[in-house]
Scaffold this active site. Structure first.
Site, mmCIF file in Angstrom:
data_model
loop_
_atom_site.group_PDB
_atom_site.id
_atom_site.type_symbol
_atom_site.label_atom_id
_atom_site.label_comp_id
_atom_site.label_asym_id
_atom_site.label_seq_id
_atom_site.Cartn_x
_atom_site.Cartn_y
_atom_site.Cartn_z
ATOM 1 N N CYS A 1 -11.330 26.398 50.435
ATOM 2 C CA CYS A 1 -10.884 25.698 49.219
ATOM 3 C C CYS A 1 -9.372 25.818 49.103
ATOM 4 C CB CYS A 1 -11.595 26.274 48.015
ATOM 5 S SG CYS A 1 -13.323 25.815 48.082
ATOM 6 N N ASP B 1 -13.037 25.614 41.247
ATOM 7 C CA ASP B 1 -14.003 25.953 40.201
ATOM 8 C C ASP B 1 -13.177 26.691 39.131
ATOM 9 O OD1 ASP B 1 -15.871 27.412 38.696
ATOM 10 O OD2 ASP B 1 -17.142 27.864 40.421
ATOM 11 N N HIS C 1 -12.354 21.416 38.611
ATOM 12 C CA HIS C 1 -13.596 21.049 37.927
ATOM 13 C C HIS C 1 -14.247 22.213 37.186
ATOM 14 C CE1 HIS C 1 -14.430 21.915 42.248
ATOM 15 N NE2 HIS C 1 -15.327 22.739 41.722
HETATM 16 N N1 LIG Z 1 -19.056 27.544 43.116
HETATM 17 C C1 LIG Z 1 -18.161 28.346 43.720
HETATM 18 N N2 LIG Z 1 -17.105 28.790 43.001
HETATM 19 C C2 LIG Z 1 -16.184 29.606 43.578
HETATM 20 O O1 LIG Z 1 -15.232 29.980 42.860
HETATM 21 C C3 LIG Z 1 -16.350 29.976 44.936
HETATM 22 C C4 LIG Z 1 -17.471 29.517 45.653
HETATM 23 N N3 LIG Z 1 -18.364 28.702 45.025
HETATM 24 N N4 LIG Z 1 -17.701 29.900 46.938
HETATM 25 C C5 LIG Z 1 -16.737 30.645 47.690
HETATM 26 C C6 LIG Z 1 -15.861 31.470 46.862
HETATM 27 C C7 LIG Z 1 -16.412 32.738 46.299
HETATM 28 N N5 LIG Z 1 -15.610 32.914 45.084
HETATM 29 C C8 LIG Z 1 -16.101 33.564 43.947
HETATM 30 C C9 LIG Z 1 -17.426 33.896 43.875
HETATM 31 C C10 LIG Z 1 -17.924 34.556 42.758
HETATM 32 C C11 LIG Z 1 -17.057 34.868 41.730
HETATM 33 C C12 LIG Z 1 -17.612 35.617 40.539
HETATM 34 O O2 LIG Z 1 -18.806 35.700 40.366
HETATM 35 N N6 LIG Z 1 -16.777 36.176 39.714
HETATM 36 C C13 LIG Z 1 -17.198 36.881 38.505
HETATM 37 C C14 LIG Z 1 -17.433 38.354 38.729
HETATM 38 C C15 LIG Z 1 -16.818 38.945 39.947
HETATM 39 C C16 LIG Z 1 -17.132 40.429 40.141
HETATM 40 O O3 LIG Z 1 -17.939 41.020 39.393
HETATM 41 O O4 LIG Z 1 -16.517 41.027 41.043
HETATM 42 C C17 LIG Z 1 -16.136 36.681 37.438
HETATM 43 O O5 LIG Z 1 -16.503 36.844 36.266
HETATM 44 O O6 LIG Z 1 -14.984 36.397 37.774
HETATM 45 C C18 LIG Z 1 -15.718 34.522 41.802
HETATM 46 C C19 LIG Z 1 -15.248 33.870 42.912
HETATM 47 C C20 LIG Z 1 -14.706 31.809 44.940
HETATM 48 N N7 LIG Z 1 -15.425 30.784 45.624
HETATM 49 O O1 LIG Z 2 -11.255 30.170 46.672
HETATM 50 C C1 LIG Z 2 -12.116 29.384 46.207
HETATM 51 C C2 LIG Z 2 -13.252 29.047 46.922
HETATM 52 C C3 LIG Z 2 -14.130 28.181 46.379
HETATM 53 N N1 LIG Z 2 -13.909 27.627 45.169
HETATM 54 C C4 LIG Z 2 -14.909 26.700 44.613
HETATM 55 C C5 LIG Z 2 -14.537 25.253 44.470
HETATM 56 C C6 LIG Z 2 -15.894 24.554 44.522
HETATM 57 O O2 LIG Z 2 -16.512 24.647 43.239
HETATM 58 C C7 LIG Z 2 -16.676 25.407 45.499
HETATM 59 C C8 LIG Z 2 -16.627 24.878 46.915
HETATM 60 O O3 LIG Z 2 -17.350 23.711 47.011
HETATM 61 P P1 LIG Z 2 -16.930 22.462 47.925
HETATM 62 O O4 LIG Z 2 -18.120 21.561 47.823
HETATM 63 O O5 LIG Z 2 -16.736 22.978 49.325
HETATM 64 O O6 LIG Z 2 -15.687 21.854 47.345
HETATM 65 O O7 LIG Z 2 -16.051 26.679 45.464
HETATM 66 C C9 LIG Z 2 -12.790 27.969 44.437
HETATM 67 O O8 LIG Z 2 -12.577 27.505 43.296
HETATM 68 N N2 LIG Z 2 -11.911 28.833 44.991
#
Ligand SMILES: Nc1nc(=O)c2c([nH]1)NC[C@@H]1CN(c3ccc(C(=O)N[C@@H](CCC(=O)O)C(=O)O)cc3)CN21
Ligand SMILES: O=c1ccn([C@H]2C[C@H](O)[C@@H](COP(=O)(O)O)O2)c(=O)[nH]1
EC number: 2.1.1.45
Length: 283
Positions: A160, A183, A221
């Site tokens: 991303c 995201d 988004h």
């Molecule tokens: N849908 C989606 N959003 C993302 O932000 C995202 C992905 N997928 N896939 C790849 C990576 C993984 N990343 C992530 C994944 C999970 C959190 C998350 O759950 N954060 C929570 C708690 C984190 C914790 O407890 O350490 C938060 O409240 O920030 C954040 C970034 C960013 N990326």
């Molecule tokens: O560093 C990151 C990694 C992932 N994301 C978010 C952005 C999207 O919601 C998903 C990835 O989905 P795609 O379909 O490949 O775009 O993960 C992020 O914000 N930051």
């Protein structure tokens, strides 16, 4: 914090609903956002309108800089964010390139440290950047890119935040980071921390002052199941002032980052925040 809140507000007020086939969810979406962080002035862009798990974000960055390819390696340094994409993503589970439990494939840091050439040898993009900057050279191509379309089918997710360009002006280092997909409730909180910390770390190991970090986002988004919490909870809160990030000054080389550095080498000063919000995560 203000530009972050402006982006959240803009999404809620002006966003367009877009169907996302990969996750099967709708996203409220805007195109183009420019964020800027004063790394030299140490204004750490940590979200204050909810609790930020900033340590996990720095651990994730450290894993990218080390070229990690397994969610188990990320977990071992304090980051759980890749478990779902490595182990619960249906398209990746069905992909013959997946090497078993926790494998993420050739994503992010693998491309950054071992980009594969047609002759089978690798390119270490980060090593070249650190070597050049360390001797005061910016060849106008100090680019770390994880975006390798030829190998998308060998990884669990396309990167991303995919490209980081370093620029040296005199003795001050700047960074421009590009993100194709963001995201905003979950990922952006992490990505802001990572852009800031990446510049601070590379300036430190190459012996330069840190300047500004420019964070450029294309598709920003909010997933449909996150909107209510953003609108009714997070956006109703008043932000607090920015904390400061302190990095262990003993970190002096890329090898230090690759070997002994842990989350104990990072401290935050003055982080006042509102309560945590558990946003839903889409795989
Ligand atoms: N849908 C989606 N959003 C993302 O932000 C995202 C992905 N997928 N896939 C790849 C990576 C993984 N990343 C992530 C994944 C999970 C959190 C998350 O759950 N954060 C929570 C708690 C984190 C914790 O407890 O350490 C938060 O409240 O920030 C954040 C970034 C960013 N990326
Ligand atoms: O560093 C990151 C990694 C992932 N994301 C978010 C952005 C999207 O919601 C998903 C990835 O989905 P795609 O379909 O490949 O775009 O993960 C992020 O914000 N930051």
């Amino acid at each position: 914090m203000k530009t972050y809140l402006d982006l959240c507000r803009r999404l809620v007020d002006e966003g367009t609903w877009v169907e996302n086939e990969r996750t099967g969810k709708r996203c409220l979406t805007v195109i183009n956002a420019d964020l800027e962080y004063d790394v030299g002035g140490n204004a750490f862009p940590l979200i204050t309108t909810r609790k930020s798990y900033w340590r996990a974000a720095i651990a994730e960055l450290l894993g990218y800089l080390r070229g990690y390819s397994s969610a188990a390696q990320f977990r071992a340094i304090g980051c759980n964010t890749w478990n779902a994409n490595a182990n619960d993503n249906q398209a990746w589970l069905a992909n013959p390139a997946r090497k078993g439990e926790d494998d993420m494939g050739r994503v992010y840091g693998v491309q950054g440290r071992a980009w594969q050439k047609p002759d089978g040898t690798g390119i270490d993009q980060l090593r070249k950047i650190v070597d050049n900057l360390g001797r005061g050279l910016d060849d106008r191509g100090e680019i770390l890119t994880f975006y390798n379309p030829g190998e998308f089918d060998l990884g669990c997710l396309r990167p991303c935040m995919h490209t980081h360009t370093f620029s040296l002006l005199g003795d001050t280092l700047h960074l421009t980071s590009y993100q194709r997909s963001c995201d905003v409730p979950l990922g952006l909180n992490f990505n802001q921390i990572q852009v800031f910390t990446l510049l601070a770390l590379i300036a430190q190991v190459t012996g330069h002052k840190a300047g500004k970090a420019y964070h450029k986002i294309v598709n920003a988004h909010i997933y449909e199941d996150q909107l209510e919490l953003m609108k009714e909870v997070q956006l109703k809160r008043e932000p607090y002032s920015s904390p400061k990030l302190h990095i262990n000054p003993e970190i002096k080389t890329l090898e230090d980052l690759e070997t002994w550095v842990t989350l104990d080498d990072f401290e935050i000063e003055g982080y006042r925040h509102h309560e945590a919000i558990a946003y839903p995560f889409s795989v």
